[in-house]
Design an enzyme around this catalytic site. Structure first.
Site, mmCIF file in Angstrom:
data_model
loop_
_atom_site.group_PDB
_atom_site.id
_atom_site.type_symbol
_atom_site.label_atom_id
_atom_site.label_comp_id
_atom_site.label_asym_id
_atom_site.label_seq_id
_atom_site.Cartn_x
_atom_site.Cartn_y
_atom_site.Cartn_z
ATOM 1 N N LEU A 56 12.751 -103.742 -83.003
ATOM 2 C CA LEU A 56 13.571 -104.617 -83.893
ATOM 3 C C LEU A 56 12.353 -104.778 -84.945
ATOM 4 C CD1 LEU A 56 14.745 -107.533 -81.889
ATOM 5 C CD2 LEU A 56 16.174 -105.838 -82.840
ATOM 6 N N ASP A 57 12.900 -105.156 -86.450
ATOM 7 C CA ASP A 57 12.009 -105.315 -87.255
ATOM 8 C C ASP A 57 10.950 -106.294 -86.930
ATOM 9 O OD1 ASP A 57 13.377 -103.120 -89.041
ATOM 10 O OD2 ASP A 57 14.680 -104.654 -89.895
ATOM 11 N N TRP A 58 10.247 -106.450 -87.709
ATOM 12 C CA TRP A 58 9.085 -107.296 -87.887
ATOM 13 C C TRP A 58 9.714 -108.940 -87.946
ATOM 14 C CZ3 TRP A 58 6.639 -109.959 -92.403
ATOM 15 C CH2 TRP A 58 5.711 -110.929 -92.124
#
Length: 211
Positions: A56-58
Site C-alpha cells: 500500500l502507498d505510504w
C-alpha cells in the site's frame, strides 16, 4: 521500532492479515532514513519469517496479507499477479459525482518530471480500471467505495482526480479545500479476499475504516 502501531487482524500458520497505518512504508525505502516500514517492524517483533506479498502507498492505511513461508509467499503472490484476489477501498472524495457509480478506464504511467506522481497517458500509459460507488453524500464531499481491477501505482488517487473528484487530504493530487478537508489521505484498504495458499478455501477479511 515497536509493533504497537500495526494491528494483527488474523494469524494463520501460512500468513498474517495486518492493518497498515497511514504514514508507514510497506517495505524499506532507498534512503537510510526510510528504513522503518511495516515488514521490518513485523520481522523485528516476533515474525522474522514475514514476507511482503503486496503493498500500500505510504499514506494509505488498511489491510495487507503477509506470507510466513516461501511456498505461501509464492502462491499468494501468484494470486495478485493473476488478479484472483478481490480488493475494496473506502475513501472520501471532494465534490458530488453526478452518478451514484461508475467505471474508470484510463491508462496510467509514472511522471518522472514530477516525482512521485503518476498521470493519465493514452499513448504511453498502462491499462488501468477502477469501479467506484457512492456510499454516502455529504455537503461538500462523498464517502465512496473503490474496487480496482488492475493494481497500478496511485491508481485510485489519479483516477478519482481525472474525473474531477480528488481524494481528501491527498498531498500529491489534491489542492485547496480538498487538500485541507482531511488531515491525512482519506484512502483505506477495507476488504481483501484471497484463497488460502494450501487449502484453496476462499477467505474474506475486513478492516474498519478509520475516517
Amino acid at each position: 521500532m515497536p509493533l504497537s502501531t500495526i494491528q494483527i487482524l488474523h494469524q494463520d500458520p501460512c500468513f498474517l492479515i495486518v492493518n497498515k497505518p497511514s504514514l508507514l512504508l510497506s517495505v524499506p525505502g532507498r534512503a537510510e532514513d526510510n528504513k522503518d516500514c511495516l515488514i521490518t517492524r513485523l520481522q523485528d517483533n516476533g515474525y522474522p519469517e514475514a514476507r511482503i506479498v503486496h503493498r500500500l502507498d505510504w499514506e494509505t492505511s488498511g489491510i495487507l496479507v503477509i506470507a510466513r513461508d516461501p511456498d505461501s509467499h509464492r502462491k499468494l503472490s501468484r494470486q495478485f499477479q493473476d488478479r484472483e484476489t478481490e480488493k475494496t477501498y473506502h475513501a472520501l472524495c471532494w465534490g458530488q459525482p453526478e452518478q451514484d457509480s461508475g467505471h474508470i478506464d484510463l491508462p496510467l504511467r509514472y511522471d518522472p518530471e514530477n516525482k512521485p506522481r503518476h498521470i493519465v497517458d493514452h499513448d504511453l500509459g498502462k491499462s488501468a480500471q477502477t469501479f467506484w460507488r457512492v456510499l454516502e453524500r455529504h455537503h461538500d464531499h462523498c464517502r465512496i467505495e473503490l474496487t480496482p481491477i488492475t493494481g497500478r501505482s496511485h491508481q485510485l488517487r489519479v483516477h478519482m482526480l481525472a474525473i474531477g473528484h480528488p481524494l481528501l487530504g491527498d498531498r500529491l493530487y489534491a489542492s485547496g479545500p480538498a487538500l485541507d478537508a482531511c488531515p491525512r489521505l482519506a484512502l483505506h484498504a477495507q476488504r481483501l479476499v484471497i484463497s488460502h495458499p494450501h487449502s484453496g478455501e476462499r477467505l474474506s477479511y475486513l478492516c474498519p475504516t478509520p475516517f
